[in-house]
Design a protein around this motif. Structure first.
Motif, PDB file in Angstrom:
ATOM      1  N   MET A 159      17.622  12.219  33.012  1.00  0.00           N
ATOM      2  CA  MET A 159      16.561  12.677  33.931  1.00  0.00           C
ATOM      3  C   MET A 159      17.021  13.899  34.709  1.00  0.00           C
ATOM      4  O   MET A 159      17.842  13.793  35.607  1.00  0.00           O
ATOM      5  CB  MET A 159      16.247  11.553  34.917  1.00  0.00           C
ATOM      6  N   PHE A 160      16.496  15.054  34.294  1.00  0.00           N
ATOM      7  CA  PHE A 160      16.944  16.257  35.005  1.00  0.00           C
ATOM      8  C   PHE A 160      16.190  16.410  36.323  1.00  0.00           C
ATOM      9  O   PHE A 160      15.202  15.745  36.563  1.00  0.00           O
ATOM     10  CB  PHE A 160      16.686  17.577  34.247  1.00  0.00           C
ATOM     11  N   LEU A 161      16.675  17.354  37.091  1.00  0.00           N
ATOM     12  CA  LEU A 161      15.915  17.869  38.219  1.00  0.00           C
ATOM     13  C   LEU A 161      15.496  19.266  37.782  1.00  0.00           C
ATOM     14  O   LEU A 161      16.317  20.027  37.286  1.00  0.00           O
ATOM     15  CB  LEU A 161      16.790  17.945  39.473  1.00  0.00           C
ATOM     16  N   GLU A 200      11.704  15.735  40.102  1.00  0.00           N
ATOM     17  CA  GLU A 200      12.180  14.892  39.011  1.00  0.00           C
ATOM     18  C   GLU A 200      11.566  15.308  37.675  1.00  0.00           C
ATOM     19  O   GLU A 200      10.397  15.682  37.616  1.00  0.00           O
ATOM     20  CB  GLU A 200      11.737  13.437  39.253  1.00  0.00           C
ATOM     21  N   GLN A 201      12.325  15.141  36.641  1.00  0.00           N
ATOM     22  CA  GLN A 201      11.849  15.471  35.288  1.00  0.00           C
ATOM     23  C   GLN A 201      10.559  14.735  34.940  1.00  0.00           C
ATOM     24  O   GLN A 201       9.707  15.249  34.227  1.00  0.00           O
ATOM     25  CB  GLN A 201      12.934  15.102  34.280  1.00  0.00           C
ATOM     26  N   LYS A 241       6.195  18.073  31.823  1.00  0.00           N
ATOM     27  CA  LYS A 241       6.010  17.867  30.388  1.00  0.00           C
ATOM     28  C   LYS A 241       6.664  19.037  29.665  1.00  0.00           C
ATOM     29  O   LYS A 241       6.490  20.183  30.067  1.00  0.00           O
ATOM     30  CB  LYS A 241       4.515  17.829  30.067  1.00  0.00           C
ATOM     31  N   ASP A 251      22.176  19.616  28.789  1.00  0.00           N
ATOM     32  CA  ASP A 251      20.982  19.629  29.633  1.00  0.00           C
ATOM     33  C   ASP A 251      21.111  20.481  30.889  1.00  0.00           C
ATOM     34  O   ASP A 251      20.284  20.365  31.797  1.00  0.00           O
ATOM     35  CB  ASP A 251      20.553  18.200  30.025  1.00  0.00           C
ATOM     36  N   GLU A 252      22.094  21.310  30.934  1.00  0.00           N
ATOM     37  CA  GLU A 252      22.207  22.182  32.106  1.00  0.00           C
ATOM     38  C   GLU A 252      21.083  23.225  32.071  1.00  0.00           C
ATOM     39  O   GLU A 252      20.877  23.890  31.061  1.00  0.00           O
ATOM     40  CB  GLU A 252      23.570  22.889  32.106  1.00  0.00           C
ATOM     41  N   ILE A 253      20.358  23.326  33.177  1.00  0.00           N
ATOM     42  CA  ILE A 253      19.291  24.329  33.266  1.00  0.00           C
ATOM     43  C   ILE A 253      19.878  25.574  33.918  1.00  0.00           C
ATOM     44  O   ILE A 253      20.305  25.544  35.068  1.00  0.00           O
ATOM     45  CB  ILE A 253      18.084  23.788  34.050  1.00  0.00           C
TER      46      ILE A 253
END
Lengths: 91, 1001
Positions: free
Chosen positions: A1-3, A13-14, A18, A76-78
């Motif tokens: 669950m990313f931010l 929150e992810q 979508k 998953d690093e943004i």
């Protein structure tokens, strides 16, 4: 669950978002002039990178705005978030 | 048999509070603070279960959540029954009833034990190899295999307990309240950070809190009493929240963690009622510190699974924390100093320690010296080669190890005992660390995987980071906390630490025996009965990847997920395959760390709260009038209204006839409604629908079909032009949310230059649809001022009107082929308008009809339902709806795809009507359609998509998709069913009123 840092609302929150697939695929202006292969390239062909990927996301349970993110799919690093129409960050 | 092995009053046990409980029907006593395991051991009960495959007697092996053997069923045959509960974790309470699993008729005499004798016939992969052929026999084997397999019984009645979910946000989450976790939590909280400390046990302090030896001191106090003071201090810190009996189950990316807080499992039964049992905590932490400790490793030798064989650290915990002695003739078998710590602890309490078998040679340490001083025989450079005793260990045999540790030499000695403590060194509990995406590295010197790189803002400290002794813990935790929080000073910097532990270890993954491996049972995974022999077999049979070996041998696949034996499995693979441990990697550690009940995961989303549902403003009327409902997306829609015990078929036949012969009324409020405004609204509709919209006059309605960019039908509905720049679009009930999203996507990303605004107004209007030859009379009665003449108000047009003071939009549109009207009013007036129509229709037998009748009526007219007659492979051309696809428009969504070579094929599946030869035979929706039943294999041409008995045509009608169906009009096809074949004729999909006369009747 990313931010995800929505460019309009801030960090959320992810589950409020979508995913919308690969970014920067522009709908052809004159589809009727494309060959089947060229149209298929637009319609079906998507990258599936292990690593840094440019993606479309929609804050569907928030402001409902679409925007782009740069995400490393391996961890998953943004790395960046930017609005539609803005130039993607380089590198 | 019942003996009291309570040796010493422990401050952690309240001996004034006696608790009675039952195990396998027999009454026992324990004290407050006991776990089921400690209470059973105090009563000298070791044998608690049978193993999974060979049904071997098994006892309590550990004192924690890694327990593979002592898993029990609680409260059998009650609503609160629970299988697979670890006896080492459940705290006893008054009225607790537990029983052994996987044995019949009893744990001491189990018929399945025959599998142990037959075990040479049951190697790894036995079931795969034996029962796979002939394939048709599987059904016969399955019954017997399933009957004899399985751990525990699941409950058969609804769970009476309450579960809930809670979100927690904190600056720092510390997982584990052992010495390292306490230091970390205190440091974080003292620096002003909002800190949450989570501990799976009921008490704080981990294994240090009961450390009472002069060999381990901090600032000149025993490490236990030093830590106790620290704990008393942190309890006073306001910004530090402590949760005990809470275990972290999962560690996801971005420091999002799930934990289960256990609130009532330790309470007496009557106190459990009406309380939340478990709370699932959804934690988002800015920083996470894992201080999850380490798990002691067993040793792998022949018959290492007998009751009475425990981890050395478990024996210490039972003695120090619970005041329970696990045996009266104790022997230890070790490869490191830990077993000596336990031995000293037992000796201090006056418990007999007979011998220590240490596979290290020429080893010296203060601990060994002290043990030897107490007349305990220490066998250095020895190994245990076998154990004896069926329901409890009674003897071991030992032999000397060769220099390289690969063989045994010399003569065999036998030693009697009733308890064997084993210690194979320590494995850092890195499960949560790796779940978060952290990467491990292998430390050769003591053969452990330790954290290497982190994937988020986190830190591993203490034993889970590879520091197993207090001297290392104090210095390394201090250093890393200082760095992690970027502190100039930290209070633990000048702490004095004394540790007598000699850190040497002689690691031999599979200990040699005087027997050949094939004759031994050296268990690697106790719960799944996987032995060293099985792992070697898998390698011989060609399995190389650790993940494949795991699945073939089932090593690590039990409810304990191989917490004890996984490292040995890796070690044995590494030695046999001559691969480096670091390169082999580990199997994936998946959540949850310890099992969760479904109730915890589901929380409050049970019963009527299981899923969200939406009701129309007229819903209560449907309920009062006996409607049956069906789920359409999240909506509850009236399905049919049975009268006088009608079944669905009878009700639908009656409703359908009434709608065609007089008047029917339908609640159409669930249809999606999107309000579209802006100067480019017409252009926008031109781009999203297949047909042309620019010339639609104000006050007119038009049916539109929407495609995906791949040319496939996505949604349909009627859109009405309310004003120059104002439209209202209707969508299918189930498609409303997706259509809005799709339209917004195009507007925001492809056509941002268009001046268009979209608003979902589905819930703002109630829609009452009145249809049938008498519908006009009803509307005239309800809205007398409205001119309903065909000239003023023709089919496919719209008027604003008023019912009393209520504004409404009336559309003359039809989904049934009948003359019909839809009245849209502000949602809260929906029921009153509905009732007005009912009242007005009294003399015309106005009949409410549901979705089933609606489907039948539209099928008579050959109108499609998107999602029923279409799937994501149908173009409008396939649906024979060429008329709605504009050839003039330059572009619309999906246009180009209609000209792809694939979408232009003549032999695509196309929508056709199907009439059965026997008019009373109704087809099954989904049935296959074929032409030649004798061909092998039979060629499937398509399937039936909609099928009804039409009361108005008095025959069975159906729609279906058939390959090349357009050119098959009049052709005979066959629907093969299980016991018969049905002949059908391909027809036009419009069955009734092809000329549309009824629309204007």
């Amino acid at each position: 669950m990313f931010l995800i840092n929505c460019p309009f609302c801030g960090e959320r929150e992810q589950s409020e978002f979508k995913a919308g697939g690969e970014a920067h695929i522009i709908r052809p202006k004159q589809p009727s002039e494309l060959s089947d292969d060229q149209w298929a390239e637009y319609l079906f062909m998507r990258k599936n990178i292990k690593g840094v990927q440019f993606e479309r996301w929609n804050h569907i349970h928030g402001c409902r705005k679409w925007f782009n993110i740069v995400r490393d799919t391996s961890n998953d690093e943004i790395k960046a978030v930017y609005k539609m129409g803005e130039k993607p960050p380089v590198g | 048999m019942t003996k009291n092995l309570r040796v010493k009053t422990s401050k952690f046990i309240d001996e004034t509070y006696r608790i009675s409980f039952k195990f396998n029907g027999k009454l026992y006593y324990g004290f407050k603070g006991d776990t089921l395991a400690s209470a059973l051991l105090a009563n000298n009960v070791h044998l608690v279960g049978r193993s999974f495959k060979y049904h071997r007697p098994r006892g309590i092996m550990t004192a924690g959540s890694e327990e593979p053997n002592a898993i029990v069923q609680l409260h059998n045959n009650t609503s609160r029954t629970e299988p697979n509960v670890r006896a080492t974790e459940i705290e006893i309470y008054e009225g607790l009833e537990a029983s052994s699993q996987n044995c019949w008729p009893s744990v001491s005499f189990d018929i399945g034990g025959i599998n142990n004798i037959l075990s040479p016939l049951l190697p790894a992969g036995f079931y795969y190899k034996t029962f796979m052929w002939p394939a048709s026999f599987w059904e016969k084997y399955e019954y017997f295999i399933r009957k004899s397999a399985g751990l525990g019984k699941s409950p058969t009645v609804p769970d009476p307990d309450i579960y809930e979910h809670r979100y927690i946000h904190c600056d720092v989450l510390v997982i584990g309240a052992g010495i390292s976790g306490i230091m970390a939590a205190k440091t974080a909280a003292k620096n002003g950070l909002r800190t949450l400390l989570i501990e799976e046990k009921s008490y704080l302090g981990g294994s240090t809190i009961y450390q009472n030896s002069d060999h381990f001191k901090i600032n000149n106090q025993t490490s236990g009493s030093w830590l106790e003071k620290e704990i008393n201090e942190i309890k006073k810190i306001k910004n530090l929240e402590i949760k005990t009996r809470t275990s972290v189950a999962a560690y996801h990316g971005y420091n999002f963690l799930l934990a289960r807080e256990n609130l009532t499992d330790h309470l007496p039964i009557e106190k459990k009622e009406n309380k939340t049992r478990h709370r699932l905590l959804k934690i988002r932490a800015k920083k996470v510190i894992t201080a999850t400790g380490s798990l002691e490793r067993p040793l792998i030798f022949d018959n290492n699974d007998r009751p009475g064989i425990l981890l050395s650290s478990a024996i210490k915990k039972y003695a120090d924390l619970f005041g329970v002695s696990c045996g009266e003739k104790n022997i230890f078998f070790t490869n490191n100093d830990s077993a000596y710590e336990t031995a000293i602890s037992l000796i201090q309490k006056g418990i007999n320690v007979k011998a220590i078998i240490d596979n290290r040679e020429e080893i010296e340490s203060k601990l060994i010296y002290e043990v030897e001083k107490n007349n305990v025989e220490v066998y250095k450079g020895y190994t245990v080669t076998n154990t004896f005793g069926y329901r409890r260990i009674n003897k071991i045999s030992i032999m000397q190890l060769s220099k390289d540790g690969q063989k045994v030499i010399g003569s065999k000695k036998e030693l009697s005992c009733d308890c064997l403590g084993i210690s194979g060194g320590w494995t850092p509990a890195v499960h949560l660390f790796t779940q978060s995406g952290g990467k491990l590295k292998f430390r050769e010197e003591d053969q452990v995987f330790i954290p290497n790189t982190y994937s988020s803002d986190q830190l591993s400290v203490g034993a889970c980071n590879g520091d197993f002794t207090i001297d290392l813990i104090l210095s390394n935790v201090t250093k890393s906390l200082k760095h992690f929080f970027n502190l100039k000073h930290i209070e633990y910097e000048n702490t004095e630490v004394l540790s007598s532990f000699n850190k040497s270890k002689r690691n031999i993954w599979l200990l040699p025996s005087d027997k050949i491996l094939g004759k031994t049972k050296s268990f690697v995974d106790y719960q799944n009965d996987a032995t060293a022999k099985d792992i070697k077999l898998a390698l011989r049979e060609g399995f190389k990847s650790i993940e494949h070996v795991k699945r073939y041998t089932t090593t690590g696949m039990g409810t304990d997920q191989g917490k004890l034996g996984n490292m040995h499995a890796l070690g044995i693979i590494s030695e046999t395959a001559e691969a480096k441990m670091g390169e082999l990697g580990t199997t994936t550690f998946r959540p949850p760390y310890t099992p969760l009940t479904f109730g915890t995961l589901v929380g409050r989303n049970v019963g009527e709260y299981f899923d969200i549902f939406r009701k129309t403003p007229i819903h209560e009327w449907h309920v009062e009038n006996n409607a049956e409902f069906e789920n359409v997306g999240q909506w509850k829609r009236a399905w049919y209204y049975p009268k006088n015990n009608e079944d669905m078929h009878q009700a639908v036949q009656r409703e359908s006839k009434a709608a065609r012969e007089s008047v029917g009324i339908l609640d159409a409020s669930t249809l999606g409604k999107i309000d579209i405004q802006g100067t480019d609204a017409s252009e926008f509709l031109n781009r999203v629908y297949t047909n042309a919209w620019s010339k639609l006059n104000i006050g007119k309605c038009r049916y539109g079909l929407m495609l995906n960019e791949d040319g496939m039908v996505y949604d349909d509905g009627v859109t009405t032009r309310l004003g120059e720049n104002h439209y209202i679009m209707t969508t299918t009930t189930g498609g409303a949310a997706n259509v809005l999203s799709k339209l917004e996507d195009y507007l925001q990303t492809e056509w941002p230059e268009l001046d268009v605004y979209l608003t979902s107004v589905t819930d703002h209007f109630a829609t009452v649809s009145v249809c049938g030859p008498n519908s006009k009379k009803i509307i005239t009665n309800v809205i007398p001022d409205l001119d309903l003449s065909d000239k003023s108000f023709p089919h496919m047009s719209f008027k604003n009107a008023k019912i009393g003071n209520i504004h409404c939009r009336v559309m003359r549109i039809s989904f049934t082929g009948e003359h019909s009207y839809e009245i849209n009013v502000q949602a809260n007036y929906g029921r009153s308008v509905w009732e007005k129509c009912m009242e007005a229709g009294k003399d015309f037998n106005i009949t409410p009809y549901g979705t089933e009748t609606m489907h039948l009526l539209r099928a008579e007219k050959g109108f499609i339902i998107v999602g029923q007659d279409t799937d994501a492979t149908m173009t409008p051309i396939d649906l024979q709806m060429d008329w709605i696809v504009s050839k003039k428009k330059y572009d619309f969504i999906g246009k180009r795809s209609l000209y792809r070579s694939d979408t232009m094929r003549e032999d695509r599946k196309q929508l056709v009507g199907l009439l059965t030869e026997n008019p009373n035979e109704v087809l099954e929706e989904g049935a296959q359609i074929v032409a030649d039943i004798n061909k092998s294999p039979i060629e499937m041409l398509g399937h039936v998509t909609s099928s009804y008995f039409s009361p108005n045509l008095n025959k069975s009608i159906a729609l279906g998709v058939v390959r090349g169906g357009k050119n098959m009009m009049g052709k005979k096809l066959i629907i093969p069913m299980e016991k018969k074949k049905i002949n059908v004729i391909v027809t036009d999909p419009v069955f009734l009123d092809k000329e549309n006369k009824r629309l204007n009747a």
